[in-house]
Design a protein around this motif. Sequence first.
Motif, PDB file in Angstrom:
ATOM      1  N   THR A  21       0.872  -1.165  -0.003  1.00 17.77           N
ATOM      2  CA  THR A  21       0.072  -0.012  -0.025  1.00 17.77           C
ATOM      3  C   THR A  21       0.988   1.330   0.063  1.00 17.77           C
ATOM      4  O   THR A  21       1.776   1.302   0.829  1.00 17.77           O
ATOM      5  CB  THR A  21      -0.815   0.035   1.384  1.00 17.77           C
ATOM      6  N   LEU A  22       0.539   2.180  -0.764  1.00 20.13           N
ATOM      7  CA  LEU A  22       1.371   3.478  -0.908  1.00 20.13           C
ATOM      8  C   LEU A  22       0.560   4.603  -0.470  1.00 20.13           C
ATOM      9  O   LEU A  22      -0.905   4.620  -0.667  1.00 20.13           O
ATOM     10  CB  LEU A  22       1.758   3.680  -2.611  1.00 20.13           C
ATOM     11  N   ARG A  23       0.874   5.425   0.559  1.00 16.24           N
ATOM     12  CA  ARG A  23      -0.092   6.772   0.736  1.00 16.24           C
ATOM     13  C   ARG A  23       0.246   7.697  -0.252  1.00 16.24           C
ATOM     14  O   ARG A  23       1.709   8.030  -0.496  1.00 16.24           O
ATOM     15  CB  ARG A  23       0.581   6.952   2.236  1.00 16.24           C
ATOM     16  N   ALA A  24      -0.560   8.416  -1.033  1.00 12.64           N
ATOM     17  CA  ALA A  24      -0.170   9.065  -2.125  1.00 12.64           C
ATOM     18  C   ALA A  24      -0.992  10.481  -2.132  1.00 12.64           C
ATOM     19  O   ALA A  24      -2.339  10.416  -1.781  1.00 12.64           O
ATOM     20  CB  ALA A  24      -0.720   8.497  -3.412  1.00 12.64           C
ATOM     21  N   THR A  25      -0.288  11.569  -2.247  1.00 12.46           N
ATOM     22  CA  THR A  25      -0.709  12.740  -2.449  1.00 12.46           C
ATOM     23  C   THR A  25      -0.361  13.404  -3.801  1.00 12.46           C
ATOM     24  O   THR A  25       0.472  13.367  -4.317  1.00 12.46           O
ATOM     25  CB  THR A  25      -0.418  13.924  -1.383  1.00 12.46           C
ATOM     26  N   GLN A  26      -1.400  13.868  -4.570  1.00 14.67           N
ATOM     27  CA  GLN A  26      -1.181  14.335  -5.879  1.00 14.67           C
ATOM     28  C   GLN A  26      -1.903  15.735  -5.938  1.00 14.67           C
ATOM     29  O   GLN A  26      -2.814  16.187  -5.688  1.00 14.67           O
ATOM     30  CB  GLN A  26      -1.444  13.383  -6.920  1.00 14.67           C
ATOM     31  N   VAL A  27      -1.303  16.661  -6.904  1.00 12.28           N
ATOM     32  CA  VAL A  27      -1.527  17.835  -7.327  1.00 12.28           C
ATOM     33  C   VAL A  27      -1.674  17.594  -8.833  1.00 12.28           C
ATOM     34  O   VAL A  27      -1.105  17.290  -9.316  1.00 12.28           O
ATOM     35  CB  VAL A  27      -0.650  18.916  -7.199  1.00 12.28           C
ATOM     36  N   TYR A  28      -3.061  18.247  -9.170  1.00 14.06           N
ATOM     37  CA  TYR A  28      -3.438  18.295 -10.850  1.00 14.06           C
ATOM     38  C   TYR A  28      -3.601  19.669 -11.307  1.00 14.06           C
ATOM     39  O   TYR A  28      -3.862  20.554 -10.657  1.00 14.06           O
ATOM     40  CB  TYR A  28      -4.748  17.565 -11.043  1.00 14.06           C
ATOM     41  N   ARG A  29      -3.518  19.863 -12.600  1.00 16.87           N
ATOM     42  CA  ARG A  29      -3.599  21.024 -13.402  1.00 16.87           C
ATOM     43  C   ARG A  29      -4.585  20.820 -14.601  1.00 16.87           C
ATOM     44  O   ARG A  29      -4.179  19.712 -15.144  1.00 16.87           O
ATOM     45  CB  ARG A  29      -2.461  21.714 -13.762  1.00 16.87           C
ATOM     46  N   ARG A  30      -5.601  21.619 -14.658  1.00 13.94           N
ATOM     47  CA  ARG A  30      -6.352  21.452 -15.885  1.00 13.94           C
ATOM     48  C   ARG A  30      -5.794  22.288 -16.855  1.00 13.94           C
ATOM     49  O   ARG A  30      -5.389  23.489 -16.787  1.00 13.94           O
ATOM     50  CB  ARG A  30      -7.625  22.139 -15.515  1.00 13.94           C
ATOM     51  N   GLU A  31      -5.278  21.432 -18.005  1.00 15.21           N
ATOM     52  CA  GLU A  31      -4.600  21.811 -19.300  1.00 15.21           C
ATOM     53  C   GLU A  31      -5.749  21.800 -20.438  1.00 15.21           C
ATOM     54  O   GLU A  31      -6.822  21.436 -20.384  1.00 15.21           O
ATOM     55  CB  GLU A  31      -3.190  21.392 -19.537  1.00 15.21           C
ATOM     56  N   ARG A  32      -4.997  22.286 -21.499  1.00 17.35           N
ATOM     57  CA  ARG A  32      -6.003  22.478 -22.511  1.00 17.35           C
ATOM     58  C   ARG A  32      -6.604  21.138 -22.962  1.00 17.35           C
ATOM     59  O   ARG A  32      -7.497  21.167 -23.801  1.00 17.35           O
ATOM     60  CB  ARG A  32      -5.363  23.022 -23.618  1.00 17.35           C
ATOM     61  N   ASP A  33      -5.643  19.998 -22.744  1.00 19.22           N
ATOM     62  CA  ASP A  33      -6.149  18.782 -23.003  1.00 19.22           C
ATOM     63  C   ASP A  33      -6.606  18.038 -22.019  1.00 19.22           C
ATOM     64  O   ASP A  33      -6.899  16.600 -22.091  1.00 19.22           O
ATOM     65  CB  ASP A  33      -5.012  17.973 -23.996  1.00 19.22           C
ATOM     66  N   GLY A  34      -6.991  18.376 -20.970  1.00 21.45           N
ATOM     67  CA  GLY A  34      -7.873  17.769 -19.734  1.00 21.45           C
ATOM     68  C   GLY A  34      -6.721  18.124 -18.178  1.00 21.45           C
ATOM     69  O   GLY A  34      -5.752  18.685 -18.499  1.00 21.45           O
ATOM     70  N   TRP A  35      -7.220  16.994 -17.559  1.00 23.16           N
ATOM     71  CA  TRP A  35      -6.423  17.153 -16.134  1.00 23.16           C
ATOM     72  C   TRP A  35      -4.954  16.541 -16.395  1.00 23.16           C
ATOM     73  O   TRP A  35      -5.214  15.303 -16.903  1.00 23.16           O
ATOM     74  CB  TRP A  35      -7.116  16.403 -15.324  1.00 23.16           C
ATOM     75  N   ARG A  36      -3.973  16.999 -15.883  1.00 23.87           N
ATOM     76  CA  ARG A  36      -2.645  16.359 -15.825  1.00 23.87           C
ATOM     77  C   ARG A  36      -2.034  16.526 -14.431  1.00 23.87           C
ATOM     78  O   ARG A  36      -2.277  17.460 -13.852  1.00 23.87           O
ATOM     79  CB  ARG A  36      -1.781  17.167 -16.830  1.00 23.87           C
ATOM     80  N   ILE A  37      -1.327  15.516 -13.981  1.00 24.38           N
ATOM     81  CA  ILE A  37      -0.744  15.401 -12.663  1.00 24.38           C
ATOM     82  C   ILE A  37       0.636  16.287 -12.724  1.00 24.38           C
ATOM     83  O   ILE A  37       1.181  16.374 -14.038  1.00 24.38           O
ATOM     84  CB  ILE A  37      -0.191  14.212 -12.131  1.00 24.38           C
ATOM     85  N   VAL A  38       0.586  17.227 -11.643  1.00 26.16           N
ATOM     86  CA  VAL A  38       1.860  17.876 -11.783  1.00 26.16           C
ATOM     87  C   VAL A  38       2.847  17.761 -10.594  1.00 26.16           C
ATOM     88  O   VAL A  38       3.801  18.118 -10.560  1.00 26.16           O
ATOM     89  CB  VAL A  38       1.738  19.506 -11.925  1.00 26.16           C
ATOM     90  N   HIS A  39       2.520  16.947  -9.562  1.00 24.66           N
ATOM     91  CA  HIS A  39       3.149  16.712  -8.475  1.00 24.66           C
ATOM     92  C   HIS A  39       2.668  15.530  -7.721  1.00 24.66           C
ATOM     93  O   HIS A  39       1.470  15.294  -7.593  1.00 24.66           O
ATOM     94  CB  HIS A  39       3.211  17.830  -7.274  1.00 24.66           C
ATOM     95  N   ARG A  40       3.405  14.587  -7.571  1.00 24.14           N
ATOM     96  CA  ARG A  40       3.226  13.595  -6.576  1.00 24.14           C
ATOM     97  C   ARG A  40       3.907  13.257  -5.329  1.00 24.14           C
ATOM     98  O   ARG A  40       5.215  13.286  -5.598  1.00 24.14           O
ATOM     99  CB  ARG A  40       3.220  12.181  -7.468  1.00 24.14           C
ATOM    100  N   HIS A  41       3.335  12.866  -4.310  1.00 22.42           N
ATOM    101  CA  HIS A  41       4.298  12.393  -3.081  1.00 22.42           C
ATOM    102  C   HIS A  41       3.661  11.146  -2.587  1.00 22.42           C
ATOM    103  O   HIS A  41       2.410  11.091  -2.320  1.00 22.42           O
ATOM    104  CB  HIS A  41       4.096  13.541  -1.685  1.00 22.42           C
ATOM    105  N   ALA A  42       4.313  10.141  -2.588  1.00 20.91           N
ATOM    106  CA  ALA A  42       4.083   8.889  -2.293  1.00 20.91           C
ATOM    107  C   ALA A  42       4.781   8.241  -1.386  1.00 20.91           C
ATOM    108  O   ALA A  42       6.303   8.289  -1.431  1.00 20.91           O
ATOM    109  CB  ALA A  42       3.655   7.774  -3.304  1.00 20.91           C
ATOM    110  N   ASP A  43       4.446   7.400  -0.325  1.00 15.97           N
ATOM    111  CA  ASP A  43       5.353   6.746   0.391  1.00 15.97           C
ATOM    112  C   ASP A  43       4.813   5.372   0.762  1.00 15.97           C
ATOM    113  O   ASP A  43       3.470   5.182   0.798  1.00 15.97           O
ATOM    114  CB  ASP A  43       5.881   7.192   1.587  1.00 15.97           C
ATOM    115  N   LYS A  44       5.584   4.186   0.977  1.00 17.14           N
ATOM    116  CA  LYS A  44       4.990   3.024   1.288  1.00 17.14           C
ATOM    117  C   LYS A  44       4.526   3.096   2.862  1.00 17.14           C
ATOM    118  O   LYS A  44       5.355   3.445   3.578  1.00 17.14           O
ATOM    119  CB  LYS A  44       6.224   1.940   1.293  1.00 17.14           C
ATOM    120  N   VAL A  45       3.334   2.381   3.002  1.00 15.49           N
ATOM    121  CA  VAL A  45       2.870   2.222   4.249  1.00 15.49           C
ATOM    122  C   VAL A  45       3.564   1.389   5.105  1.00 15.49           C
ATOM    123  O   VAL A  45       3.564   0.079   4.407  1.00 15.49           O
ATOM    124  CB  VAL A  45       1.153   1.979   4.282  1.00 15.49           C
ATOM    125  N   ALA A  46       4.123   1.389   6.324  1.00 13.86           N
ATOM    126  CA  ALA A  46       4.588   0.428   7.019  1.00 13.86           C
ATOM    127  C   ALA A  46       3.970  -0.742   7.294  1.00 13.86           C
ATOM    128  O   ALA A  46       2.812  -0.780   7.432  1.00 13.86           O
ATOM    129  CB  ALA A  46       5.021   1.206   8.522  1.00 13.86           C
TER     130      ALA A  46
END
Length: 133
Positions: free
Chosen positions: A106-131
Amino acid sequence: MSEREEFLVWLQSEFVRAERAMFNGDDGPRRAIWSQDEPVSVLGAWRNAANRAELVEAFEVLSTSFSDCADYAFDLIAFNVLGEMAYTVGYERVSASIDGEPRTFTLRATQVYRRERDGWRIVHRHADKVAGS
């Protein structure tokens, strides 16, 4: 359909398909849902990236480790859409092989998205493995 509902449809379709492909060893769909425009960044469970070139390299290297994705689920904890930006917080539950060895984690994940001309795109991801996973 509201902006929030449209974003969730994209998340539950394109995003989930791209992540499942990544855990099957194909990084192409994941690269496609990431922004082509700087800035982009990853603080990952296995690799970090501070720009698009590093991101592409990280995804290419990681994808060679993954295969045989038996299950992928994104358990969304929280999200919001704020104009042209959005974020998600959740758990990614994965059953796939890493370097040929079947694993479930299991990964704990936080992501940030930006709406661009062709739709939603990811711009940042932070993920770490759950102990313990």
